[in-house]
Design a protein around this motif. Structure first.
Motif, PDB file in Angstrom:
ATOM      1  N   MET A   1       0.814  -1.215   0.000  1.00 57.79           N
ATOM      2  CA  MET A   1       0.000   0.000   0.000  1.00 57.79           C
ATOM      3  C   MET A   1       0.852   1.272   0.000  1.00 57.79           C
ATOM      4  SD  MET A   1       0.829  -1.109   3.122  1.00 57.79           S
ATOM      5  CE  MET A   1      -0.406  -2.381   3.441  1.00 57.79           C
ATOM      6  N   PHE A   2       2.158   1.122   0.113  1.00 56.41           N
ATOM      7  CA  PHE A   2       3.061   2.265   0.169  1.00 56.41           C
ATOM      8  C   PHE A   2       3.780   2.454  -1.163  1.00 56.41           C
ATOM      9  CE2 PHE A   2       3.977   2.215   5.052  1.00 56.41           C
ATOM     10  CZ  PHE A   2       2.656   2.583   5.273  1.00 56.41           C
ATOM     11  N   THR A   3       4.127   3.693  -1.463  1.00 55.85           N
ATOM     12  CA  THR A   3       4.937   3.971  -2.650  1.00 55.85           C
ATOM     13  C   THR A   3       6.386   3.543  -2.391  1.00 55.85           C
ATOM     14  OG1 THR A   3       5.569   6.184  -1.915  1.00 55.85           O
ATOM     15  CG2 THR A   3       3.514   5.982  -3.182  1.00 55.85           C
ATOM     16  N   ALA A   4       7.190   3.566  -3.446  1.00 56.05           N
ATOM     17  CA  ALA A   4       8.608   3.237  -3.297  1.00 56.05           C
ATOM     18  C   ALA A   4       9.261   4.149  -2.265  1.00 56.05           C
ATOM     19  CB  ALA A   4       9.312   3.362  -4.646  1.00 56.05           C
ATOM     20  N   TRP A   5       8.971   5.452  -2.351  1.00 54.48           N
ATOM     21  CA  TRP A   5       9.557   6.405  -1.412  1.00 54.48           C
ATOM     22  C   TRP A   5       9.126   6.113   0.019  1.00 54.48           C
ATOM     23  CZ3 TRP A   5      13.386   9.662  -0.956  1.00 54.48           C
ATOM     24  CH2 TRP A   5      13.370  10.614   0.059  1.00 54.48           C
ATOM     25  N   GLU A   6       7.848   5.799   0.211  1.00 55.18           N
ATOM     26  CA  GLU A   6       7.346   5.511   1.556  1.00 55.18           C
ATOM     27  C   GLU A   6       7.965   4.230   2.109  1.00 55.18           C
ATOM     28  OE1 GLU A   6       2.937   7.624   1.167  1.00 55.18           O
ATOM     29  OE2 GLU A   6       3.254   5.558   0.505  1.00 55.18           O
ATOM     30  N   ASN A   7       8.205   3.249   1.246  1.00 54.36           N
ATOM     31  CA  ASN A   7       8.879   2.029   1.685  1.00 54.36           C
ATOM     32  C   ASN A   7      10.322   2.318   2.089  1.00 54.36           C
ATOM     33  OD1 ASN A   7       7.511  -0.804   1.499  1.00 54.36           O
ATOM     34  ND2 ASN A   7       6.657   0.325  -0.241  1.00 54.36           N
ATOM     35  N   ILE A   8      10.993   3.160   1.318  1.00 53.60           N
ATOM     36  CA  ILE A   8      12.388   3.480   1.609  1.00 53.60           C
ATOM     37  C   ILE A   8      12.523   4.204   2.949  1.00 53.60           C
ATOM     38  CG2 ILE A   8      14.357   4.904   0.873  1.00 53.60           C
ATOM     39  CD1 ILE A   8      13.468   4.311  -2.042  1.00 53.60           C
ATOM     40  N   THR A   9      11.605   5.111   3.228  1.00 55.80           N
ATOM     41  CA  THR A   9      11.698   5.919   4.449  1.00 55.80           C
ATOM     42  C   THR A   9      11.046   5.259   5.658  1.00 55.80           C
ATOM     43  OG1 THR A   9       9.674   7.125   3.849  1.00 55.80           O
ATOM     44  CG2 THR A   9      11.784   8.074   3.138  1.00 55.80           C
TER      45      THR A   9
ATOM     46  N   LEU B   1       9.716   6.728  -7.725  1.00 62.17           N
ATOM     47  CA  LEU B   1       9.470   6.924  -6.300  1.00 62.17           C
ATOM     48  C   LEU B   1       7.990   6.967  -5.939  1.00 62.17           C
ATOM     49  CD1 LEU B   1      12.236   9.526  -5.362  1.00 62.17           C
ATOM     50  CD2 LEU B   1      12.226   7.046  -4.987  1.00 62.17           C
ATOM     51  N   THR B   2       7.145   7.384  -6.862  1.00 62.81           N
ATOM     52  CA  THR B   2       5.712   7.467  -6.566  1.00 62.81           C
ATOM     53  C   THR B   2       4.962   6.189  -6.941  1.00 62.81           C
ATOM     54  OG1 THR B   2       5.259   8.491  -8.706  1.00 62.81           O
ATOM     55  CG2 THR B   2       5.717   9.963  -6.852  1.00 62.81           C
ATOM     56  N   HIS B   3       5.679   5.200  -7.482  1.00 61.15           N
ATOM     57  CA  HIS B   3       5.049   3.948  -7.874  1.00 61.15           C
ATOM     58  C   HIS B   3       4.926   3.009  -6.672  1.00 61.15           C
ATOM     59  CE1 HIS B   3       6.182   5.575 -11.734  1.00 61.15           C
ATOM     60  NE2 HIS B   3       5.637   4.557 -12.390  1.00 61.15           N
ATOM     61  N   LYS B   4       3.837   2.257  -6.627  1.00 61.58           N
ATOM     62  CA  LYS B   4       3.680   1.215  -5.625  1.00 61.58           C
ATOM     63  C   LYS B   4       4.313  -0.079  -6.139  1.00 61.58           C
ATOM     64  CE  LYS B   4      -0.320   3.283  -3.371  1.00 61.58           C
ATOM     65  NZ  LYS B   4      -1.720   3.117  -2.931  1.00 61.58           N
ATOM     66  N   PRO B   5       4.606  -1.031  -5.259  1.00 65.82           N
ATOM     67  CA  PRO B   5       5.346  -2.223  -5.671  1.00 65.82           C
ATOM     68  C   PRO B   5       4.753  -2.960  -6.872  1.00 65.82           C
ATOM     69  CG  PRO B   5       5.307  -2.100  -3.296  1.00 65.82           C
ATOM     70  CD  PRO B   5       4.437  -0.969  -3.791  1.00 65.82           C
ATOM     71  N   HIS B   6       3.429  -3.023  -6.982  1.00 66.48           N
ATOM     72  CA  HIS B   6       2.828  -3.776  -8.088  1.00 66.48           C
ATOM     73  C   HIS B   6       3.153  -3.169  -9.448  1.00 66.48           C
ATOM     74  CE1 HIS B   6      -0.372  -0.910  -9.175  1.00 66.48           C
ATOM     75  NE2 HIS B   6      -0.435  -0.634  -7.881  1.00 66.48           N
ATOM     76  N   ALA B   7       3.556  -1.898  -9.451  1.00 66.70           N
ATOM     77  CA  ALA B   7       3.892  -1.226 -10.702  1.00 66.70           C
ATOM     78  C   ALA B   7       5.387  -1.271 -11.003  1.00 66.70           C
ATOM     79  CB  ALA B   7       3.426   0.227 -10.656  1.00 66.70           C
ATOM     80  N   LEU B   8       6.146  -1.997 -10.193  1.00 71.56           N
ATOM     81  CA  LEU B   8       7.589  -2.094 -10.374  1.00 71.56           C
ATOM     82  C   LEU B   8       7.980  -3.510 -10.780  1.00 71.56           C
ATOM     83  CD1 LEU B   8       8.691  -0.233  -7.104  1.00 71.56           C
ATOM     84  CD2 LEU B   8       8.545   0.743  -9.405  1.00 71.56           C
ATOM     85  N   SER B   9       9.048  -3.618 -11.558  1.00 71.23           N
ATOM     86  CA  SER B   9       9.581  -4.935 -11.895  1.00 71.23           C
ATOM     87  C   SER B   9      10.259  -5.538 -10.671  1.00 71.23           C
ATOM     88  CB  SER B   9      10.597  -4.806 -13.035  1.00 71.23           C
ATOM     89  OG  SER B   9      11.762  -4.125 -12.584  1.00 71.23           O
TER      90      SER B   9
END
Length: 258
Positions: free
Chosen positions: A109-117, A145-153
């Motif tokens: 449910m978190f974006t890449a940036w939110e996961n990193i921080t 950074l604004t993508h959620k995990p499902h939108a990332l490879s």
């Protein structure tokens, strides 16, 4: 291949002294680690390898404070983990240790940036924006950074996981089969980023892997067999790692026939 572990010295990030781990007791006791002494220097990328059951994952778990030793000592810098209570260990892992696993363990449910921080948020600490900007640029993630995990490879998700592990500037990052769920191209990309984090950011990484190609990205390879250090390979290549593993298998076969 040498037959002595890396010696302890100035700049040691994490070390083990006479470390032993026994599971069970009596007739069913299994010695996973047997009197292991080794150190991992600051700013170095080390891969740990060995046959199944050699003790490589057990060693990593003890070094990271995820499991307790039967005897011996583990030191993170000058802090002895083996004397800490559960709450102290939890705080130490949160503040001074980073983890990268085969599964990315990102919150969907978190974006890449939110996961990193997230580690900083959980610790109630201020986010070091300059450091995180450096990570983002080093790993080439600014447009994700604004993508959620499902939108990332898969490779992008693992880059986010690595950046999260590095976000608090830990003393050491432990990586457990970090390319196990990736194709060869994504795996090579992730390993390159791990190596860059060592060479360009001064990070210390200890990685467990079964893949000689992955191990060749490291500065050195530590070989384990039957719960003991069996040797080290400096400046490894896939070929030298394979030769080291073949030598271990030959010794195991010889021991089995004797």
């Amino acid at each position: 291949m040498t037959t002595t572990p890396t010696p302890a010295g100035a700049g040691t990030a994490v070390s083990a002294q006479n470390l032993t781990k026994v599971y069970g007791s009596g007739d069913v006791a299994v010695t996973a680690l047997n009197n292991v002494t080794i150190s991992f220097e600051t700013g170095q990328f080390t891969a740990i390898m060995g046959p199944s059951g050699s003790g490589k994952s057990t060693l990593m778990h003890l070094l990271a404070g995820l499991d307790s030793a039967t005897s011996g000592r583990v030191l993170l810098g000058e802090t002895e983990l083996t004397t800490l209570g559960d709450n102290e260990l939890t705080r130490l892992r949160r503040e001074r240790v980073g983890f990268v696993f085969q599964s990315f363990n990102l919150l969907p449910m978190f974006t890449a940036w939110e996961n990193i921080t997230l580690p900083s948020e959980l610790a109630g600490a201020a986010v070091d924006s300059a450091w995180l900007d450096s990570l983002v640029d080093t790993f080439g993630m600014r447009d994700r950074l604004t993508h959620k995990p499902h939108a990332l490879s898969g490779g992008q998700q693992q880059r986010v996981a690595i950046a999260r592990a590095l976000s608090t500037r830990p003393d050491v990052v432990f990586a457990d089969e970090p390319t196990g769920n990736l194709d060869s191209r994504s795996g090579a990309e992730v390993l390159s980023f791990l190596r860059r984090s060592v060479r360009e950011l001064g990070q210390t990484i200890v990685m467990v892997t079964h893949d000689p190609t992955a191990a060749a990205y490291a500065d050195q390879v530590v070989l384990l067999a039957d719960g003991a250090i069996a040797g080290t390979i400096e400046s490894p290549t896939p070929e030298s790692v394979m030769a080291g593993l073949d030598a271990l298998r030959s010794l195991e076969t010889t021991a089995g026939l004797s």
